[in-house]
Design an enzyme around this catalytic site. Structure first.
Site, PDB file in Angstrom:
ATOM      1  N   TYR A 134     -58.148 -53.295-100.822  1.00  0.00           N
ATOM      2  CA  TYR A 134     -57.184 -54.081-101.617  1.00  0.00           C
ATOM      3  C   TYR A 134     -56.056 -54.631-100.701  1.00  0.00           C
ATOM      4  O   TYR A 134     -55.906 -56.044-100.912  1.00  0.00           O
ATOM      5  CB  TYR A 134     -56.587 -53.182-102.681  1.00  0.00           C
ATOM      6  CG  TYR A 134     -55.561 -54.184-103.471  1.00  0.00           C
ATOM      7  CD1 TYR A 134     -55.888 -54.882-104.446  1.00  0.00           C
ATOM      8  CD2 TYR A 134     -53.994 -53.901-103.247  1.00  0.00           C
ATOM      9  CE1 TYR A 134     -55.003 -55.513-105.557  1.00  0.00           C
ATOM     10  CE2 TYR A 134     -53.319 -54.443-104.288  1.00  0.00           C
ATOM     11  CZ  TYR A 134     -53.614 -55.296-105.176  1.00  0.00           C
ATOM     12  OH  TYR A 134     -52.615 -55.819-106.075  1.00  0.00           O
ATOM     13  N   SER A 191     -49.253 -59.223-103.683  1.00  0.00           N
ATOM     14  CA  SER A 191     -48.949 -58.004-103.965  1.00  0.00           C
ATOM     15  C   SER A 191     -48.046 -57.350-102.876  1.00  0.00           C
ATOM     16  O   SER A 191     -48.069 -58.171-101.762  1.00  0.00           O
ATOM     17  CB  SER A 191     -50.018 -57.225-104.158  1.00  0.00           C
ATOM     18  OG  SER A 191     -49.711 -55.605-103.940  1.00  0.00           O
TER      19      SER A 191
END
Length: 255
Positions: free
Chosen positions: A145, A132
């Protein structure tokens, strides 16, 4: 003989997009996901196998990888796609939720990579990790995250240096926001929820679009693939001026 790909998180939107695009090129696909997720899928192509496994269960992952390696001693591609999101301020986040995100997003991929290491070497194949933008830059309300994706990047970048001598490629893809579950966050009390369902996402793209960019970059021999216009811009800005990127990110996302 058909090439073989293993896709974790294979029942999700991005996992399904990968499978569909690879099937058009005559691949055999092994989808790995939670039992309920696989059961929700409609009957599909006979070239697609479905294997239920919780990637946080070390013994289960070991056994599944052993089964896959026995049927396919030489693997061409493993897409490490399984993951969750976690949204919330750190002050409201429990240590247990931080650990849970790491178990799924990071250690899940490490377990699969370890279990299929020999088969990927035998096939001189590729480990393709779905990371990501949060894996190389800060992201508001995403401490767990972002930490898991930073760890994922560090692991696979280092793995690349070890596996090159075995003819194995390691590729990292970094999307900004893939809308795999729009409007279906279904977050638990600790903020853990479905990937691609956040309401504060930006540069939103469909799973099909993202999969096409990622597979195209892999086929062209790229080792790091920013996925989308914003991801590419963020990668450049963060490399040139991390401080500027942090300011832009906070301006865009923070209320």
């Amino acid at each position: 003989m058909s090439r073989v790909a293993v896709i974790t998180g294979g029942a999700g939107g991005l996992g399904q997009a990968f499978a569909k695009q690879l099937l058009t090129d005559e691949w055999r696909i092994v989808l790995v996901d939670l039992p309920a997720a696989l059961e929700a899928l409609r009957p599909g192509d006979q070239r697609v196998e479905r294997i239920a496994c919780d990637l946080t269960d070390e013994a289960a992952v070991t056994e599944v990888c052993r089964e896959i390696s026995a049927r396919y001693p030489a693997l061409d591609l493993v897409i490490h796609n399984a993951g969750v999101t976690q949204i919330g301020l750190f002050e409201d986040t429990s240590l247990a939720s931080q650990q849970r995100v790491m178990e799924i997003n990071y250690f899940g991929s490490v377990r699969v990579a370890a279990g299929l290491l020999g088969a990927v070497r035998a096939g001189r194949g590729t480990h393709l990790a779905i990371s990501s933008v949060a894996g190389f830059a800060p992201l508001y309300k995403r401490t767990a995250y972002a930490a898991s994706k930073h760890a994922l990047n560090g692991f696979f970048m280092s793995l690349a240096s070890e596996e090159a001598q075995h003819g194995v490629n390691v590729v990292i893809a970094a999307p900004s926001f893939v809308a795999t579950n729009p409007g279906r966050l279904d977050a638990s009390e600790d903020g853990i929820g479905r990937p691609g369902a956040a309401t504060d996402g930006f540069d939103e793209m469909s799973p099909e679009h993202a999969a096409g960019i990622i597979l195209g970059g892999w086929r062209r021999g790229r080792r790091f693939i920013p996925v989308g216009r914003v991801a590419s811009l963020v990668w450049r800005i963060n490399r040139l001026s991390p401080r500027l990127y942090s300011w832009l990110m906070m301006r865009k996302i923070r209320p």
